[in-house]
Design a protein around this motif. Structure first.
Motif, short mmCIF file in Angstrom:
data_model
loop_
_atom_site.label_atom_id
_atom_site.label_comp_id
_atom_site.label_asym_id
_atom_site.label_seq_id
_atom_site.Cartn_x
_atom_site.Cartn_y
_atom_site.Cartn_z
N TRP A 47 0.90 -1.11 0.08
CA TRP A 47 0.34 0.00 -0.06
C TRP A 47 0.91 1.26 -0.13
O TRP A 47 1.91 1.24 0.82
CB TRP A 47 -0.83 -0.07 1.20
CG TRP A 47 -1.87 -0.81 1.25
CD1 TRP A 47 -1.89 -2.44 1.81
CD2 TRP A 47 -3.15 -0.87 0.49
NE1 TRP A 47 -3.04 -2.79 1.56
CE2 TRP A 47 -3.99 -1.98 0.77
CE3 TRP A 47 -4.12 0.05 -0.01
CZ2 TRP A 47 -5.30 -2.21 0.34
CZ3 TRP A 47 -5.18 -0.11 -0.45
CH2 TRP A 47 -5.90 -1.20 -0.20
N LYS A 76 -2.63 0.63 6.74
CA LYS A 76 -3.52 0.34 5.55
C LYS A 76 -4.54 1.16 5.23
O LYS A 76 -5.43 1.32 6.35
CB LYS A 76 -4.02 -1.17 5.40
CG LYS A 76 -4.96 -1.34 4.28
CD LYS A 76 -5.65 -2.88 4.32
CE LYS A 76 -6.64 -3.28 3.45
NZ LYS A 76 -7.18 -4.47 3.76
N PRO A 77 -4.79 2.10 4.30
CA PRO A 77 -6.02 3.12 4.19
C PRO A 77 -7.23 2.51 3.85
O PRO A 77 -7.42 1.41 3.37
CB PRO A 77 -5.29 4.02 3.21
CG PRO A 77 -4.52 3.28 2.29
CD PRO A 77 -4.03 2.00 3.10
N SER A 78 -8.22 3.39 4.08
CA SER A 78 -9.74 2.93 3.58
C SER A 78 -9.70 3.37 2.18
O SER A 78 -8.86 4.20 1.51
CB SER A 78 -10.80 4.05 4.33
OG SER A 78 -10.73 3.53 5.68
N VAL A 79 -10.53 2.81 1.50
CA VAL A 79 -10.72 3.03 -0.27
C VAL A 79 -11.95 3.82 -0.11
O VAL A 79 -13.03 3.67 0.20
CB VAL A 79 -10.92 1.92 -1.00
CG1 VAL A 79 -11.19 2.10 -2.12
CG2 VAL A 79 -9.86 1.03 -0.77
N ASP A 135 -9.16 6.28 -4.69
CA ASP A 135 -8.70 7.23 -3.81
C ASP A 135 -8.64 6.69 -2.19
O ASP A 135 -9.31 5.93 -1.86
CB ASP A 135 -9.90 8.39 -3.69
CG ASP A 135 -10.18 9.26 -5.10
OD1 ASP A 135 -8.99 9.19 -5.73
OD2 ASP A 135 -11.12 9.92 -5.17
N LEU A 136 -7.59 6.90 -1.86
CA LEU A 136 -7.03 6.24 -0.52
C LEU A 136 -6.98 7.45 0.69
O LEU A 136 -6.55 8.48 0.35
CB LEU A 136 -5.85 5.70 -0.69
CG LEU A 136 -5.61 4.45 -1.65
CD1 LEU A 136 -4.22 4.23 -1.67
CD2 LEU A 136 -6.60 3.57 -1.56
N THR A 159 -13.53 4.05 -5.44
CA THR A 159 -13.30 2.56 -6.04
C THR A 159 -12.92 3.11 -7.50
O THR A 159 -13.16 3.96 -8.10
CB THR A 159 -14.02 1.54 -6.08
OG1 THR A 159 -15.17 1.88 -6.51
CG2 THR A 159 -14.40 0.85 -4.49
N LEU A 169 -5.82 -1.98 -6.75
CA LEU A 169 -6.30 -2.72 -5.46
C LEU A 169 -6.07 -4.26 -5.87
O LEU A 169 -5.51 -4.93 -4.93
CB LEU A 169 -7.56 -2.74 -5.01
CG LEU A 169 -8.30 -1.16 -4.69
CD1 LEU A 169 -9.56 -1.53 -4.03
CD2 LEU A 169 -7.28 -0.75 -3.44
N CYS A 199 -6.86 13.06 0.54
CA CYS A 199 -6.70 11.69 0.00
C CYS A 199 -5.86 11.67 -0.87
O CYS A 199 -5.26 12.58 -1.36
CB CYS A 199 -8.04 11.18 -0.44
SG CYS A 199 -8.49 11.89 -2.21
#
Length: 175
Positions: free
Chosen positions: A44, A49-52, A71-72, A55, A160, A145
């Motif tokens: 990553w 570990k980021p949120s998505v 977008d993370l 998508t 991803l 982000c």
């Protein structure tokens, strides 16, 4: 309000076209493609570990609007962006109004990151996990982000697929 949305949409479309032109490729809808040749060798670009937040949503046709990456975040302003794999910087500069960095990972794979400030320049080699620069505000409105895009040749692919197993779950019988 409609004029503002149209202006923003046009600006983002022009930004994508310019980024493509600067990195020497053309945009295309992403076909289903295999993940990296060696699974698990990418990481990553943000830690933890980021949120998505948004998508991958490729367009039906190359000229149509879509989301050619993920977008993370949320990421803190100045959050550290790291190289997901070894490579060489091929572009570091501003596209429209956003700082962008592109890395060639070999085998036709290129990653792009925006908006991020970086002291790297084209030709610089980077190693997996190496700090590339810092996330800047400006892509996701009020939330900071990182937009991460990956291309295989001229096709945009889902980033991803390179960091997690995206295969569907399969239930097996108990007996």
């Amino acid at each position: 309000m409609t004029l503002l949305k149209l202006t923003l949409s046009l600006k983002l479309t022009l930004s994508a076209i310019l980024a493509i032109a600067l990195s020497g490729g053309t945009s295309a809808a992403a076909p289903t493609v295999a993940a990296p040749t060696v699974k698990g060798q990418w990481s990553w670009p943000l830690s933890p570990k980021p949120s998505v937040l948004r998508t991958f949503d490729p367009p039906d046709k190359p000229w149509m609007s879509g989301h050619r990456g993920v977008d993370l975040g949320p990421a803190p302003d100045g959050g550290n962006v790291t190289a997901p794999a070894d490579g060489v910087v091929t572009f570091a500069g501003t596209v429209v109004d956003r700082p962008v960095l592109t890395i060639d990972h070999g085998d036709g794979l290129r990653s792009s990151f925006e908006p991020m400030a970086s002291g790297l320049k084209p030709g610089d080699a980077v190693r997996k996990g190496q700090a590339l620069g810092a996330v800047e505000p400006g892509h996701c409105g009020s939330v900071t982000c990182l937009h991460w895009g990956v291309r295989r040749g001229e096709d945009y692919v889902n980033p991803l697929d390179f960091v997690q197993d995206m295969r569907p779950s399969v239930l097996l019988p108990l007996e």
